[in-house]
Design an enzyme around this catalytic site. Structure first.
Site, PDB file in Angstrom:
ATOM      1  N   GLY A  23      30.747  42.347 -53.654  1.00 39.38           N
ATOM      2  CA  GLY A  23      30.242  43.655 -53.268  1.00 39.38           C
ATOM      3  C   GLY A  23      31.137  44.780 -53.729  1.00 39.38           C
ATOM      4  O   GLY A  23      31.326  45.761 -53.017  1.00 39.38           O
ATOM      5  N   GLY A  25      30.812  46.786 -56.427  1.00 38.45           N
ATOM      6  CA  GLY A  25      30.272  47.804 -57.319  1.00 38.45           C
ATOM      7  C   GLY A  25      29.633  49.005 -56.673  1.00 38.45           C
ATOM      8  O   GLY A  25      29.069  49.849 -57.374  1.00 38.45           O
ATOM      9  N   TYR A 164      20.876  41.905 -39.922  1.00 35.64           N
ATOM     10  CA  TYR A 164      22.193  42.397 -40.341  1.00 35.64           C
ATOM     11  C   TYR A 164      23.220  42.175 -39.240  1.00 35.64           C
ATOM     12  O   TYR A 164      24.311  41.628 -39.487  1.00 35.64           O
ATOM     13  CB  TYR A 164      22.091  43.879 -40.689  1.00 35.64           C
ATOM     14  CG  TYR A 164      23.399  44.523 -41.091  1.00 35.64           C
ATOM     15  CD1 TYR A 164      23.864  44.447 -42.393  1.00 35.64           C
ATOM     16  CD2 TYR A 164      24.155  45.239 -40.161  1.00 35.64           C
ATOM     17  CE1 TYR A 164      25.059  45.047 -42.767  1.00 35.64           C
ATOM     18  CE2 TYR A 164      25.340  45.847 -40.529  1.00 35.64           C
ATOM     19  CZ  TYR A 164      25.792  45.745 -41.827  1.00 35.64           C
ATOM     20  OH  TYR A 164      26.976  46.340 -42.192  1.00 35.64           O
ATOM     21  N   LYS A 168      26.429  39.560 -39.516  1.00 33.74           N
ATOM     22  CA  LYS A 168      27.804  40.024 -39.374  1.00 33.74           C
ATOM     23  C   LYS A 168      28.494  39.327 -38.196  1.00 33.74           C
ATOM     24  O   LYS A 168      29.678  38.958 -38.286  1.00 33.74           O
ATOM     25  CB  LYS A 168      27.834  41.538 -39.192  1.00 33.74           C
ATOM     26  CG  LYS A 168      27.436  42.328 -40.437  1.00 33.74           C
ATOM     27  CD  LYS A 168      28.425  42.141 -41.567  1.00 33.74           C
ATOM     28  CE  LYS A 168      28.182  43.116 -42.705  1.00 33.74           C
ATOM     29  NZ  LYS A 168      29.156  42.971 -43.823  1.00 33.74           N
TER      30      LYS A 168
END
Length: 271
Positions: A23, A25, A164, A168
């Site tokens: 992750g 970018g 999500y 997490k």
């Protein structure tokens, strides 16, 4: 932590020490982590093929600053594709930051495909990365693993879907298990849980505006929202020699907002 604190195990006669950052970018936390780790590591910048141009720009910025970095393009949900991107390079530091930017969907309307849309890159990507880098870490007797969680894992979120928050939160259990299983080999595993971080993606996606960030800052004890480097500096510390006895922990990076009562929190607070 001073900038001179060594990050991870030093390079030796086997060649450079590699760090994998997923992750990387998006211009936010992942990019900030890559800049930090590039001071002492050759950083493999992971992202999907559509992020190639951004990864190349980040690598160029890091090299211009005197660091070492290159894209390692692969979807983290594709273990064999990620294996090919690593090309057998010995990874001593693994930071898993990859997460999709999916719109909120009410839990009673969430489809199995949407559920997997978060679970597979966040939780599955973490497992794929660990599965690929842990054998080499075990062989070398050292390694650092840091998974990027979120305040949503503790209190849910209005800005993202249940998938999500669940993904997490699952990282916390994974970190505990990794610490137990890999600790005897000199490998540490920790997670960081940021909140209220002003990342470019959040601003581009419309989840936050300068006005909403101002309202969030007023509810944070430190009276400001976080910056990507606030999180990156902690991750760099966890990857460093001075954090060698710290493992199995989930550390909140939220300016103290987790101390506030629910009535002082806004519906926009969570990452």
């Amino acid at each position: 932590m001073s900038s001179s604190d060594p990050v991870g195990p030093p390079a030796d006669n086997r060649g450079p020490s590699f760090a994998l950052v997923t992750g990387a970018g998006g211009g936010g936390i992942g990019s900030a982590v890559a800049h930090r780790l590039a001071r002492t590591h050759h950083v493999l910048l992971n992202g999907t093929p559509r992020r190639l141009a951004a990864l190349e720009r980040l690598a160029a910025d890091i090299r211009a600053a005197g660091g070492h970095a290159e894209p390692a393009v692969a979807d983290v949900t594709d273990r064999e594709g990620l294996r090919a991107a690593l090309a057998g390079r010995p990874v001593d530091v693994f930071v898993h930051n990859a997460a999709p930017s999916l719109p909120h969907r009410p839990v009673h309307l969430l489809s199995p495909e949407e559920w997997r849309g978060d679970l597979e890159p966040i939780l599955g990507g973490a497992l794929n990365g660990v599965a690929l880098v842990a054998p080499g870490m075990i062989e070398r007797g050292t390694g650092r693993i840091v998974l990027v969680s979120s305040s949503a894992a503790f209190r849910g979120t209005f800005g993202r879907s249940a998938s999500y928050a669940a993904a997490k939160a699952a990282l916390h259990g994974l970190v505990a298990q990794l610490a137990l299983e890999l600790g005897p080999y000199g490998i540490t595993a920790n997670a960081v849980a940021p909140s209220q971080v002003a990342t470019p993606r959040a601003l581009r996606g419309g989840r936050r505006t300068p006005e909403s960030l101002g309202r969030q800052a007023a509810a944070v004890p430190l009276r400001r929202v976080g910056e990507p480097d606030d999180v990156a500096s902690l991750i760099a510390h966890l990857c460093g020699a001075s954090a060698g006895y710290l493992t199995g922990q989930v550390i909140r990076v939220d300016g103290g907002s987790s101390l506030a009562s629910p009535t002082t929190m806004t519906t926009e607070m969570n990452t």
